[in-house]
Design an enzyme around this catalytic site. Sequence first.
Site, PDB file in Angstrom:
ATOM      1  N   ASP A  30     -86.904  58.938 -97.886  1.00  0.00           N
ATOM      2  CA  ASP A  30     -86.115  58.302 -96.827  1.00  0.00           C
ATOM      3  C   ASP A  30     -85.691  59.334 -95.775  1.00  0.00           C
ATOM      4  O   ASP A  30     -85.533  60.517 -96.083  1.00  0.00           O
ATOM      5  CB  ASP A  30     -84.873  57.654 -97.464  1.00  0.00           C
ATOM      6  N   ASN A  78     -90.636  46.342 -95.826  1.00  0.00           N
ATOM      7  CA  ASN A  78     -90.860  47.127 -94.604  1.00  0.00           C
ATOM      8  C   ASN A  78     -91.634  46.370 -93.520  1.00  0.00           C
ATOM      9  O   ASN A  78     -91.686  46.803 -92.368  1.00  0.00           O
ATOM     10  CB  ASN A  78     -91.585  48.446 -94.918  1.00  0.00           C
TER      11      ASN A  78
HETATM   12  C1  FPP Z   1     -88.306  55.742 -94.883  1.00  0.00           C
HETATM   13  O1  FPP Z   1     -87.724  56.434 -93.816  1.00  0.00           O
HETATM   14  C2  FPP Z   1     -89.739  55.993 -94.906  1.00  0.00           C
HETATM   15  C3  FPP Z   1     -90.715  55.044 -94.834  1.00  0.00           C
HETATM   16  C4  FPP Z   1     -90.426  53.601 -94.791  1.00  0.00           C
HETATM   17  C5  FPP Z   1     -92.137  55.412 -94.796  1.00  0.00           C
HETATM   18  C6  FPP Z   1     -92.472  56.573 -95.642  1.00  0.00           C
HETATM   19  C7  FPP Z   1     -93.888  56.936 -95.484  1.00  0.00           C
HETATM   20  C8  FPP Z   1     -94.332  58.200 -95.513  1.00  0.00           C
HETATM   21  C9  FPP Z   1     -93.470  59.371 -95.709  1.00  0.00           C
HETATM   22  C10 FPP Z   1     -95.773  58.509 -95.384  1.00  0.00           C
HETATM   23  C11 FPP Z   1     -96.639  57.682 -96.264  1.00  0.00           C
HETATM   24  C12 FPP Z   1     -97.953  58.275 -96.375  1.00  0.00           C
HETATM   25  C13 FPP Z   1     -99.014  57.689 -96.938  1.00  0.00           C
HETATM   26  C14 FPP Z   1    -100.229  58.460 -97.129  1.00  0.00           C
HETATM   27  C15 FPP Z   1     -99.028  56.290 -97.349  1.00  0.00           C
HETATM   28  P1  FPP Z   1     -87.007  55.600 -92.690  1.00  0.00           P
HETATM   29  O2  FPP Z   1     -88.007  55.220 -91.651  1.00  0.00           O
HETATM   30  O3  FPP Z   1     -86.287  54.434 -93.289  1.00  0.00           O
HETATM   31  O4  FPP Z   1     -86.010  56.646 -92.114  1.00  0.00           O
HETATM   32  P2  FPP Z   1     -84.559  56.331 -91.531  1.00  0.00           P
HETATM   33  O5  FPP Z   1     -83.746  55.795 -92.664  1.00  0.00           O
HETATM   34  O6  FPP Z   1     -84.091  57.658 -91.041  1.00  0.00           O
HETATM   35  O7  FPP Z   1     -84.738  55.328 -90.429  1.00  0.00           O
END
Ligand code: FPP
Length: 250
Positions: A30, A78
């Site tokens: 996250d 998501n």
């Molecule tokens: C949460 O951070 C992260 C995600 C929903 C996506 C995570 C995906 C990756 C790290 C890469 C995946 C890679 C592959 C190869 C499938 P957020 O967007 O919720 O962050 P925030 O809380 O700061 O908004």
Amino acid sequence: MLGRFFNHQKESQAVDVKMDVPRHVAIIMDGNGRWALKRGMPRNIGHREGMKTIHRIAEYANHMGVKVLTLFAFSSENWLRPKTEVDFILRLPERFLSSELPKLQANNVQVRVMGAVEALPSHTKKAVDTVMFETADNDGIILNLALNYGGRADIVQAVKRLSSDVEQGRCQIEDITEEMISEKLYTSDFPDPDLLIRTSGEIRLSNFMLWQMAYSEFWFTDVLWPDFGTEHFAEAVSVFQQRKRRYGGV
Ligand code: FPP
């Protein structure tokens, strides 16, 4: 390969076991969006950076002796995000394939994917199928990517498959056990997670492996996922090793 790590924990087992290296570590990656926004960049840049963290941690966990590393890459919730962000995240497996595959091979990492992959765009499925195929013979750490995954949805698909077994006469309702449910979950090949790590300061499960984490140890950090380094992983494991797991015993 199937069943290599199959060993579901029961309350009656492993009271006061000595803490060693966790066999299965799960991570809620996250904070990508905030990492980018703090730098005045679009959120997607945070996801791209977050993808780079994956190999660093998988390689380190592999050397440590962790057997399975499950990462929450895209949840069944998501899809609620703006389409441009969803599209970007679902293109990451292709980037991952081209930029990370040689390193994964060099480190003997086997990639697996769990979730409702049938509902993913065909380009995403193709990339994950390729990376799984290319790494299938590796016998180092299993990097299990949760894509279009939800803990409740996992239980629903398990219940449906078990109900079908009952309907077809393969088992009786009164014979259903916890182990039989575990065997129908996406994680049936793996032990339950010993340790859950969540980055970015959020203290919740967000529908991640609800059944499987009944006895997992939790470790939370304010560090944002793109900044998450091997020193943070080592700290999480060290805290885990000091915990006393009792599985309901004394
Ligand atoms: C949460 O951070 C992260 C995600 C929903 C996506 C995570 C995906 C990756 C790290 C890469 C995946 C890679 C592959 C190869 C499938 P957020 O967007 O919720 O962050 P925030 O809380 O700061 O908004």
